[in-house]
Motif scaffolding. Sequence first.
Motif, PDB file in Angstrom:
ATOM      1  N   ASN A 189       0.625  -1.337  -0.078  1.00  0.00           N
ATOM      2  CA  ASN A 189      -0.100   0.332  -0.191  1.00  0.00           C
ATOM      3  C   ASN A 189       0.898   1.495  -0.079  1.00  0.00           C
ATOM      4  O   ASN A 189       1.605   1.510   1.346  1.00  0.00           O
ATOM      5  CB  ASN A 189      -0.988   0.082   1.208  1.00  0.00           C
ATOM      6  CG  ASN A 189      -1.598   1.008   1.195  1.00  0.00           C
ATOM      7  OD1 ASN A 189      -2.052   2.281   0.510  1.00  0.00           O
ATOM      8  ND2 ASN A 189      -3.105   0.600   1.306  1.00  0.00           N
ATOM      9  N   LYS A 190       0.911   1.420  -1.158  1.00  0.00           N
ATOM     10  CA  LYS A 190       1.976   3.035  -1.659  1.00  0.00           C
ATOM     11  C   LYS A 190       0.748   4.213  -1.279  1.00  0.00           C
ATOM     12  O   LYS A 190       0.312   3.948  -2.419  1.00  0.00           O
ATOM     13  CB  LYS A 190       2.321   3.160  -2.262  1.00  0.00           C
ATOM     14  CG  LYS A 190       3.309   2.078  -2.671  1.00  0.00           C
ATOM     15  CD  LYS A 190       4.581   1.425  -3.595  1.00  0.00           C
ATOM     16  CE  LYS A 190       5.526   0.537  -3.990  1.00  0.00           C
ATOM     17  NZ  LYS A 190       5.691   0.021  -5.381  1.00  0.00           N
ATOM     18  N   ASP A 191       0.800   5.055  -0.179  1.00  0.00           N
ATOM     19  CA  ASP A 191       0.412   6.450  -0.051  1.00  0.00           C
ATOM     20  C   ASP A 191      -1.248   6.350  -0.228  1.00  0.00           C
ATOM     21  O   ASP A 191      -2.138   6.852  -1.354  1.00  0.00           O
ATOM     22  CB  ASP A 191       1.185   7.785  -1.427  1.00  0.00           C
ATOM     23  CG  ASP A 191       2.061   7.774  -0.668  1.00  0.00           C
ATOM     24  OD1 ASP A 191       2.680   7.826   0.366  1.00  0.00           O
ATOM     25  OD2 ASP A 191       2.980   7.743  -1.909  1.00  0.00           O
ATOM     26  N   GLY A 192      -2.020   4.724  -0.310  1.00  0.00           N
ATOM     27  CA  GLY A 192      -3.064   4.781  -0.346  1.00  0.00           C
ATOM     28  C   GLY A 192      -3.409   3.809  -1.758  1.00  0.00           C
ATOM     29  O   GLY A 192      -4.645   3.481  -1.422  1.00  0.00           O
ATOM     30  N   THR A 193      -2.306   3.910  -2.578  1.00  0.00           N
ATOM     31  CA  THR A 193      -2.462   2.616  -3.398  1.00  0.00           C
ATOM     32  C   THR A 193      -2.559   1.309  -3.388  1.00  0.00           C
ATOM     33  O   THR A 193      -0.912   0.887  -2.877  1.00  0.00           O
ATOM     34  CB  THR A 193      -2.053   3.609  -4.882  1.00  0.00           C
ATOM     35  OG1 THR A 193      -2.446   4.929  -4.769  1.00  0.00           O
ATOM     36  CG2 THR A 193      -2.216   2.589  -5.891  1.00  0.00           C
TER      37      THR A 193
END
Length: 461
Positions: free
Chosen positions: A432-436
């Motif tokens: 999960n990178k910055d909500g993605t």
Amino acid sequence: MSITPTERDAALALNMVLPGGTDWISAGDDAITQNAGKVAVKIQQMLLEIPQKLSADIVGTYRHLVLAAWQRNTRDYYTDIYTDSYGAPLKLIDYGATMPLLLDGKIHASVVPELDYAKTDGSTPFTEIFLGQSIRLREVRGARGHRLQYTSRNPANTETRPYFEVDASDEDYAGDVIAGYQCHVTGDGSTPNSGERVYWFLEAHGLEHTANANPDFEGWFSIGVSNRAELTERGKGRALIMDAGNRPGMAFHFYKPYIELQPNTAFTLDDRARPAWGDGAGVNHAARTVGTLIGAHPINMRREGAIGPRWQTQSNSPGASPETLNLRTRGTVEAPLPVQAGDRLSAWKSGTVYNVSPDHVHVPNGGTGPENLPFVTAQTLAVATEAFVEGTAQGTRQEIQVTPKGTTTLVTGLQIEEPEVAGDTSILVRTNKDGTTTQTRVKIGAPDSGGPGLRALVIPN
């Protein structure tokens, strides 16, 4: 004066001669009429002397004589498929011989031919018995013993197939055992249950009798072995073994609470689709398709509490261990075809169930109902990564899937697949990178990125 037919028959039976030595048969009617007065008196005297004229070895009181004798038929009464080689029966014919009858109308045993006729004491052998219009019983001498063979006398008629039927009376329907078959090893049917009695049985139970107080077992049918006492070595109970091809296949032990598959024996389950049969109506006549059982799971184990199969291996070989084997192909059972890229090879699933059907096994409405539907919330998959070619290409990957909170959709949290690019690892993780949220392959860091002489495992930005 004339004589009556009865007197004439009696004189004929007694071989009486007319005056002058003329025998009765060759005498004409005129001679008989002329001597009627004389012979009538003689006939009456001879009739009174019949008991004394009978052979001395015949014991009993006789009512009268019949003009009959035994004659062997040249053909059997049944002239369809049976030949004279089976032995035609004797029959009574009327040709002037004498035969004494007892007062109750039975023929005396002394004048019954010995061959092929059964006596009440069983002393006279016979080869076969006909019952009614279709039953034929005979002795067959074969391997490991002689048999009683039951065949139809009308084999061309499909409605006269040989059946063996045992019917319970109307009063027995509520009893325990209402009908059955027993083969005794020790004791017999007259041995009390408190005595030594071991037998194999097929038994039908009454409609109101249950096993283990389970109402589903009312009127059950049982097959097994029974041991009523253990007094000697012969009195011990034995296992019930299912044979196939004279080879033990599956054993039901008498004292042990398990079913045992015998060596070199496998349990194979075939749940292929089947077309409708009969009139095609009703659950038992409808077409069978995969999926009408719980998630197409023909084997279901269930209990309240912990449950799980156990595999155990005893071996001194380092490569031996308990195993599970899941195999996947395309095509059919008889003609398998190679799997293609993306095909699942196996799955280990976990989840839950919210509703059950009345029989706890089927999914109603041909597999579309809500009862007994499994909800898979986590699973481990093996997936093909290329089209398989035997001995050449069999690439696979492993996936561990989970269900995120607040959802009902499985996602791949961890994947293991062979790295094909320099600097890659075989690990792909869900990030999960910055909500993605994405699935990213773990790579190898630059030299000394993990410290002197070490490389760190890194995830690209």
